[in-house]
Design an enzyme around this catalytic site. Sequence first.
Site, PDB file in Angstrom:
ATOM      1  N   LYS A 182      -2.241  14.907 -17.479  1.00 46.04           N
ATOM      2  CA  LYS A 182      -1.283  14.047 -18.167  1.00 46.04           C
ATOM      3  C   LYS A 182      -1.693  12.598 -17.926  1.00 46.04           C
ATOM      4  O   LYS A 182      -1.473  12.035 -16.864  1.00 46.04           O
ATOM      5  CB  LYS A 182       0.148  14.237 -17.669  1.00 46.04           C
ATOM      6  CG  LYS A 182       1.174  13.512 -18.576  1.00 46.04           C
ATOM      7  CD  LYS A 182       2.372  12.964 -17.842  1.00 46.04           C
ATOM      8  CE  LYS A 182       2.208  11.578 -17.322  1.00 46.04           C
ATOM      9  NZ  LYS A 182       2.118  10.512 -18.355  1.00 46.04           N
ATOM     10  N   GLU A 257      -2.109   8.865  -4.480  1.00 48.67           N
ATOM     11  CA  GLU A 257      -2.755   7.555  -4.331  1.00 48.67           C
ATOM     12  C   GLU A 257      -1.780   6.554  -4.928  1.00 48.67           C
ATOM     13  O   GLU A 257      -1.595   6.497  -6.141  1.00 48.67           O
ATOM     14  CB  GLU A 257      -4.109   7.547  -5.047  1.00 48.67           C
ATOM     15  CG  GLU A 257      -5.033   6.456  -4.542  1.00 48.67           C
ATOM     16  CD  GLU A 257      -4.901   5.181  -5.348  1.00 48.67           C
ATOM     17  OE1 GLU A 257      -4.165   4.272  -4.881  1.00 48.67           O
ATOM     18  OE2 GLU A 257      -5.517   5.082  -6.411  1.00 48.67           O
ATOM     19  N   CYS A 291      -4.423  -1.279  -7.629  1.00 47.55           N
ATOM     20  CA  CYS A 291      -3.617  -0.865  -6.476  1.00 47.55           C
ATOM     21  C   CYS A 291      -4.199  -1.375  -5.168  1.00 47.55           C
ATOM     22  O   CYS A 291      -3.465  -1.684  -4.232  1.00 47.55           O
ATOM     23  CB  CYS A 291      -3.476   0.652  -6.446  1.00 47.55           C
ATOM     24  SG  CYS A 291      -5.042   1.532  -6.485  1.00 47.55           S
ATOM     25  N   GLU A 391       4.776  -4.714  -4.005  1.00 46.61           N
ATOM     26  CA  GLU A 391       3.621  -4.775  -4.899  1.00 46.61           C
ATOM     27  C   GLU A 391       4.012  -5.470  -6.202  1.00 46.61           C
ATOM     28  O   GLU A 391       4.966  -5.071  -6.865  1.00 46.61           O
ATOM     29  CB  GLU A 391       3.117  -3.363  -5.184  1.00 46.61           C
ATOM     30  CG  GLU A 391       1.800  -3.333  -5.931  1.00 46.61           C
ATOM     31  CD  GLU A 391       1.231  -1.932  -6.059  1.00 46.61           C
ATOM     32  OE1 GLU A 391       0.006  -1.776  -5.927  1.00 46.61           O
ATOM     33  OE2 GLU A 391       2.012  -0.987  -6.284  1.00 46.61           O
TER      34      GLU A 391
END
Length: 490
Positions: A182, A257, A291, A391
């Site tokens: 996906k 992750e 990231c 973040e």
Amino acid sequence: MTTSTPPSGRGNGMHHRHIYLDGTWTPPTSTEVIDVIEAATETVIGSVPDGTPQDVDAAVGAARRAFPGWADTPAPRRAAQLREVADALERRGPHLAELITREVGTPIGFAHMAQVGLAVLAFRIAAEVGESYPYERGQPQSLVLREPFGVVAAITPWNYPLFQVAAKAAYALAAGNTLVLKPSEVAPLSVYALTEIMDEVGLPPGVFNLVSGTGPVVGQALAAHPDVDFVSFTGSTDVGRTVTRTAAGTIKRIALELGGKSPTVVLPDADLADVVPRAVASAFLNNGQTCCALTRLVVPRGRKDEVERAAREAAEATRVGDPLLPTTQLGPLVSAQQRERVRRHIRRAQEQGATLLTGGAEPPEGLPHGYYVRPTVLSDVTTAMDVQHEEVFGPVLVIEYYDDDHDDGHEDEAVALANATPYGLAAAVWSADRDRAVGVARRIRAGQVEVNGGTFNPRAPFGGYKQSGNGREHGVFGLEEFLETKSVQL
């Protein structure tokens, strides 16, 4: 079969009406579609099916049926097909780079080098590792076998839409698993091109399956499905928690992750004229949508003025504009939602006391269209501020200071500040003394640490500590992630 033609200009649309199941392009069970928006123009450039749980069930069923035959396929044969995929990706490189630039906003040069280049390399390295790995090892009284899990569900993000798929698909397939993928609905077009390649190289039916759609529908159905043996997810920590809770119902293996808030630690003896521009460039990598971007600059307080001046100059020298132009260094963010999220972070940081050195929440001048954010540097950031530990995922660098007015203890303070985050994905250390930098790197709680600008190694394990996730990707560790361990007692 749905077809794709390389865009010759911004007017071309790529509208896909099928998903890929059991070796065939198949109509989905719903006629609903999801539009794909170009980041620089805010116009629709394509669409993909809005998949359903019924589509997921069909895809998982195909992968389950294909698993025994693919697991029994000799590893060198699996590797040969992965090399064919790598070759085809390389041939389509310019087309794929343009697709990703248009979807994500990545500057075209970086799209060629990293977005496509690293994806090609992932398939080649997975083939190399997969065909040479010792799947059987003898030891006294036992035979230890490493075997594929079965059906792997890969749920991938929009920021590196092709590379993140390759990091999962190549190694899962090399290990003998079958796959249901996906991709992110925000940037799925390059993944459709990859799926066409999978079809062209003749993978056995059901080995690779694609279901486009949203996370709450398709992702949720995959994580919960009882016939999925392994879920590999890359994305935000919040969604990672949801995937974990959903997958727990069937006790399936999970690899995550997730996010990061990664520091660059500058020791007092480092060359700031060299380090600071590199730190700014790293924070702005892929428009800040990375990231493992090094978005925190941890520096000696005694060199504050020098650091601020160098960071401001580097940020203001960054060329912002159309990501399809080769001179552009910073393009737009992926969506209006992401742009507003980043701007809110900047405003909130200023409200909490951060000093705006350059950039800010106002729209850049001369760019009436596109999801642009000014390259921004915030100073005087403390651990009490949200921007220090949340973040941002945009072109925002924060500067934090540690005291260096004493010989003993400043390294301890720098390390403590670097580790003052719920994340642990990446870090960097700079020092004129390499051994000293390595010593500090050992103390930082992160999955990968650069020393004095050490470059990304696609054969080295990649993954996070703490809330940055679990599991590792790439190289031998990436292959082993997709292998069960069985001991046969003799």
